[in-house]
Design a protein around this motif. Structure first.
Motif, PDB file in Angstrom:
ATOM      1  N   UNK A 323       0.826  -1.204   0.000  1.00 16.17           N
ATOM      2  CA  UNK A 323       0.000   0.000   0.000  1.00 16.17           C
ATOM      3  C   UNK A 323       0.866   1.262   0.000  1.00 16.17           C
ATOM      4  N   UNK A 324       1.956   1.243   0.776  1.00 13.97           N
ATOM      5  CA  UNK A 324       2.855   2.400   0.811  1.00 13.97           C
ATOM      6  C   UNK A 324       3.605   2.562  -0.511  1.00 13.97           C
ATOM      7  N   UNK A 325       3.974   1.454  -1.124  1.00 10.12           N
ATOM      8  CA  UNK A 325       4.634   1.512  -2.426  1.00 10.12           C
ATOM      9  C   UNK A 325       3.681   2.089  -3.472  1.00 10.12           C
ATOM     10  N   UNK A 326       2.418   1.674  -3.429  1.00 14.79           N
ATOM     11  CA  UNK A 326       1.434   2.164  -4.389  1.00 14.79           C
ATOM     12  C   UNK A 326       1.204   3.667  -4.254  1.00 14.79           C
ATOM     13  N   UNK A 327       1.301   4.177  -3.055  1.00 16.20           N
ATOM     14  CA  UNK A 327       1.151   5.630  -2.864  1.00 16.20           C
ATOM     15  C   UNK A 327       2.224   6.375  -3.641  1.00 16.20           C
ATOM     16  N   UNK A 328       3.466   5.871  -3.560  1.00 22.53           N
ATOM     17  CA  UNK A 328       4.568   6.513  -4.277  1.00 22.53           C
ATOM     18  C   UNK A 328       4.383   6.381  -5.783  1.00 22.53           C
ATOM     19  N   UNK A 329       3.857   5.230  -6.222  1.00 24.85           N
ATOM     20  CA  UNK A 329       3.684   5.002  -7.650  1.00 24.85           C
ATOM     21  C   UNK A 329       2.535   5.817  -8.238  1.00 24.85           C
ATOM     22  N   UNK A 330       1.532   6.108  -7.419  1.00 24.01           N
ATOM     23  CA  UNK A 330       0.332   6.789  -7.924  1.00 24.01           C
ATOM     24  C   UNK A 330       0.290   8.281  -7.619  1.00 24.01           C
ATOM     25  N   UNK A 331       0.941   8.691  -6.530  1.00 28.18           N
ATOM     26  CA  UNK A 331       0.849  10.090  -6.102  1.00 28.18           C
ATOM     27  C   UNK A 331       2.220  10.763  -6.180  1.00 28.18           C
ATOM     28  N   UNK A 332       2.261  11.891  -6.850  1.00 27.86           N
ATOM     29  CA  UNK A 332       3.503  12.644  -6.991  1.00 27.86           C
ATOM     30  C   UNK A 332       3.982  13.132  -5.621  1.00 27.86           C
ATOM     31  N   UNK A 333       5.261  12.947  -5.339  1.00 25.73           N
ATOM     32  CA  UNK A 333       5.838  13.363  -4.062  1.00 25.73           C
ATOM     33  C   UNK A 333       5.841  14.882  -3.956  1.00 25.73           C
ATOM     34  N   UNK A 334       5.436  15.377  -2.808  1.00 23.63           N
ATOM     35  CA  UNK A 334       5.391  16.827  -2.595  1.00 23.63           C
ATOM     36  C   UNK A 334       6.804  17.415  -2.618  1.00 23.63           C
ATOM     37  N   UNK A 335       6.893  18.659  -3.084  1.00 22.30           N
ATOM     38  CA  UNK A 335       8.196  19.323  -3.191  1.00 22.30           C
ATOM     39  C   UNK A 335       8.900  19.430  -1.846  1.00 22.30           C
ATOM     40  N   UNK A 336       8.120  19.665  -0.782  1.00 19.46           N
ATOM     41  CA  UNK A 336       8.731  19.829   0.545  1.00 19.46           C
ATOM     42  C   UNK A 336       9.380  18.536   1.025  1.00 19.46           C
ATOM     43  N   UNK A 337       8.731  17.398   0.767  1.00 21.89           N
ATOM     44  CA  UNK A 337       9.292  16.100   1.158  1.00 21.89           C
ATOM     45  C   UNK A 337      10.532  15.789   0.334  1.00 21.89           C
ATOM     46  N   UNK A 338      10.467  16.097  -0.946  1.00 23.61           N
ATOM     47  CA  UNK A 338      11.601  15.861  -1.828  1.00 23.61           C
ATOM     48  C   UNK A 338      12.804  16.709  -1.413  1.00 23.61           C
ATOM     49  N   UNK A 339      12.563  17.975  -1.082  1.00 24.33           N
ATOM     50  CA  UNK A 339      13.647  18.861  -0.692  1.00 24.33           C
ATOM     51  C   UNK A 339      14.276  18.428   0.624  1.00 24.33           C
ATOM     52  N   UNK A 340      13.474  17.911   1.534  1.00 28.09           N
ATOM     53  CA  UNK A 340      13.995  17.432   2.817  1.00 28.09           C
ATOM     54  C   UNK A 340      14.994  16.286   2.600  1.00 28.09           C
ATOM     55  N   UNK A 341      14.665  15.370   1.702  1.00 26.07           N
ATOM     56  CA  UNK A 341      15.550  14.256   1.408  1.00 26.07           C
ATOM     57  C   UNK A 341      16.824  14.753   0.734  1.00 26.07           C
ATOM     58  N   UNK A 342      16.686  15.690  -0.180  1.00 32.39           N
ATOM     59  CA  UNK A 342      17.866  16.243  -0.855  1.00 32.39           C
ATOM     60  C   UNK A 342      18.793  16.941   0.136  1.00 32.39           C
ATOM     61  N   UNK A 343      18.216  17.644   1.100  1.00 31.70           N
ATOM     62  CA  UNK A 343      19.034  18.328   2.111  1.00 31.70           C
ATOM     63  C   UNK A 343      19.809  17.323   2.958  1.00 31.70           C
ATOM     64  N   UNK A 344      19.143  16.216   3.321  1.00 30.00           N
ATOM     65  CA  UNK A 344      19.800  15.173   4.112  1.00 30.00           C
ATOM     66  C   UNK A 344      20.969  14.565   3.341  1.00 30.00           C
ATOM     67  N   UNK A 345      20.725  14.251   2.086  1.00 29.44           N
ATOM     68  CA  UNK A 345      21.765  13.641   1.265  1.00 29.44           C
ATOM     69  C   UNK A 345      22.941  14.584   1.073  1.00 29.44           C
ATOM     70  N   UNK A 346      22.654  15.863   0.867  1.00 32.80           N
ATOM     71  CA  UNK A 346      23.724  16.840   0.688  1.00 32.80           C
ATOM     72  C   UNK A 346      24.601  16.939   1.935  1.00 32.80           C
ATOM     73  N   UNK A 347      23.974  16.927   3.104  1.00 31.54           N
ATOM     74  CA  UNK A 347      24.747  17.032   4.343  1.00 31.54           C
ATOM     75  C   UNK A 347      25.631  15.807   4.542  1.00 31.54           C
ATOM     76  N   UNK A 348      25.128  14.627   4.172  1.00 32.63           N
ATOM     77  CA  UNK A 348      25.927  13.399   4.285  1.00 32.63           C
ATOM     78  C   UNK A 348      27.127  13.459   3.342  1.00 32.63           C
ATOM     79  N   UNK A 349      26.878  13.878   2.103  1.00 34.77           N
ATOM     80  CA  UNK A 349      27.955  13.943   1.116  1.00 34.77           C
ATOM     81  C   UNK A 349      29.015  14.966   1.500  1.00 34.77           C
ATOM     82  N   UNK A 350      28.574  16.115   2.006  1.00 37.40           N
ATOM     83  CA  UNK A 350      29.523  17.153   2.434  1.00 37.40           C
ATOM     84  C   UNK A 350      30.340  16.662   3.627  1.00 37.40           C
ATOM     85  N   UNK A 351      29.687  16.005   4.574  1.00 37.59           N
ATOM     86  CA  UNK A 351      30.391  15.480   5.748  1.00 37.59           C
ATOM     87  C   UNK A 351      31.451  14.461   5.333  1.00 37.59           C
TER      88      UNK A 351
END
Length: 413
Positions: A323-351
């Motif tokens: 059911x959770x996988x289907x949500x991702x497949x059917x509903x476009x991810x909100x920009x705020x959620x996407x940006x939060x993940x990008x910020x986390x990844x950037x901090x890991x890469x910089x560290x």
């Protein structure tokens, strides 16, 4: 930005130098382009066995650790399905010890029966402790051959079975070494407080005399596209039922990799991730649940694994994941959620770029994948991923027909 220089010896050794005067240390990292995917299917576990044998002493240096520890250094290594990587760090003023140690075991590893028997015993004990004597230890011995029918990713780095290590002969060991352990098949990174001139001088002195070899190009069997769901059910003496769902995905250097890696973070990276909030906190179906990519150089796996709360039915838990996988497949991810993940990844890469060992390993890995300079573009590649790309990747790869599922049940008492 990691600034670096490169040069290559006549024997084929590729060398990358990164100067960092913010530290008094130097890291020397040698990546050998050999992993468990390069093994004979009837003689598996050799790449990992060699990781141990390389610390068993060379002809000229019986104890690898002793001279390194004497000058304040430390070392380690790891094996994957794709590579074997050796690294050491030591004070910059003792840098030549690193070149001496690494070049000597590249050219003249001690092939003694005593060393083979010692390291064989260590690996066999590791096999038993890691895979048989701890809860859920044999998961990858079961899941890999379920997911892969053809490609050599179908066995873990430690090997298919203990017998392959038990039966390893000295001629097999020597053949493996002479095939893969030579300068032509290696990438060396020197990172830290040492100049390019010193690095070139020491590399010529210690590694140039080693003969290179012609490396036969890989010709690994390609895994056929999976078109039907596969399942395996086992019972083990473990406290909780568990489920492991493995979906085939792209190679590490394919464009879709970044979208798939970000999807794994959206699903399970931290207490604010989707699977944790919905399936652990709200529905209380799982005590823990994770999603991750394997990051293999050939086509890898996207894995969702979770341990069920006692009393929860497996079919209910699996339906909740779907059911959770289907949500991702059917509903476009909100920009705020996407940006939060990008910020986390950037901090890991910089560290990671603050540590000379991480920088050295990153440079070596990207050089193997085609270009060391790519290490500086990771942040941009993640930042460029769009919500549409995430949705398309989910629909492309996270399909039941493309999934191998291991139901790992607790024995009823």
């Amino acid at each position: 930005m990691i600034e670096f220089s490169t040069f290559k010896l006549e024997n084929g050794l590729r060398v990358i130098h990164h100067f960092d005067n913010s530290t008094q240390l130097v890291c020397l990292n040698i990546l050998y382009d050999v992993g468990s995917r390069d093994e004979n299917p009837k003689k598996t576990g050799f790449a990992h066995l060699f990781e141990h044998l390389m610390f068993g002493g060379s002809v000229n240096i019986p104890n690898y650790d002793e001279p390194l520890q004497r000058v304040g250094g430390e070392n380690n290594a790891f094996t994957t399905n794709d590579i074997t990587n050796y690294y050491l760090t030591l004070p910059a003023n003792n840098i030549e010890t690193a070149f001496w140690l690494e070049s000597d075991r590249m050219i003249s590893l001690a092939f003694s029966e005593k060393s083979l028997e010692t390291q064989r015993s260590v690996v066999i004990e590791e096999f038993k402790q890691r895979y048989f004597n701890q809860p859920y230890g044999d998961v990858w011995l079961l899941l890999r051959p379920l997911a892969y029918t053809t490609h050599p990713y179908k066995w873990p780095t430690i090997g298919k079975e203990i017998k392959h290590i038990e039966d390893a002969k000295m001629e097999d060991v020597k053949s493996f070494f002479h095939t893969f352990y030579n300068p032509t098949n290696a990438i060396m990174v020197v990172a830290g407080n040492t100049t390019l001139e010193e690095t070139k001088l020491l590399t010529e002195k210690w590694f140039a005399p080693i003969n290179g070899k012609i490396i036969t190009p890989r010709n690994l069997p390609k895994e056929p596209k999976q078109r039907e769901a596969r399942t395996l059910t086992v019972e083990r003496d473990v406290p909780l039922d568990a489920i492991y769902k493995a979906y085939h995905m792209c190679k590490r250097m394919d464009a879709d990799f970044y979208a798939m890696d970000m999807l794994s973070d959206i699903l399970s990276n931290g207490d604010s991730s989707r699977l944790y909030i919905e399936l652990v906190k709200k529905q209380q179906l799982f005590s823990s649940i994770h999603a991750y990519v394997m990051g293999d150089l050939d086509e890898g796996l996207f894995v969702i694994s979770g341990k069920l709360v006692k009393g929860i039915k497996m079919e209910d838990a699996e339906k909740a994941i779907e059911a959770e996988i289907n949500k991702i497949k059917l509903q476009r991810i909100e920009d705020s959620e996407l940006q939060k993940i990008k910020n986390k990844l950037e901090s890991i890469l910089v560290f990671n770029q603050m540590n000379i060992l991480e920088k050295a390993m990153g440079l070596a890995t990207f050089e193997l994948m085609g270009d060391a300079a790519l290490v500086n573009n990771e942040t941009e590649r993640y930042a460029a991923v769009t919500a549409n790309q995430l949705q398309n990747a989910a629909n492309k790869y996270i399909q039941e027909s493309n999934c191998s599922t291991l139901y790992y049940l607790s024995k009823k008492k």
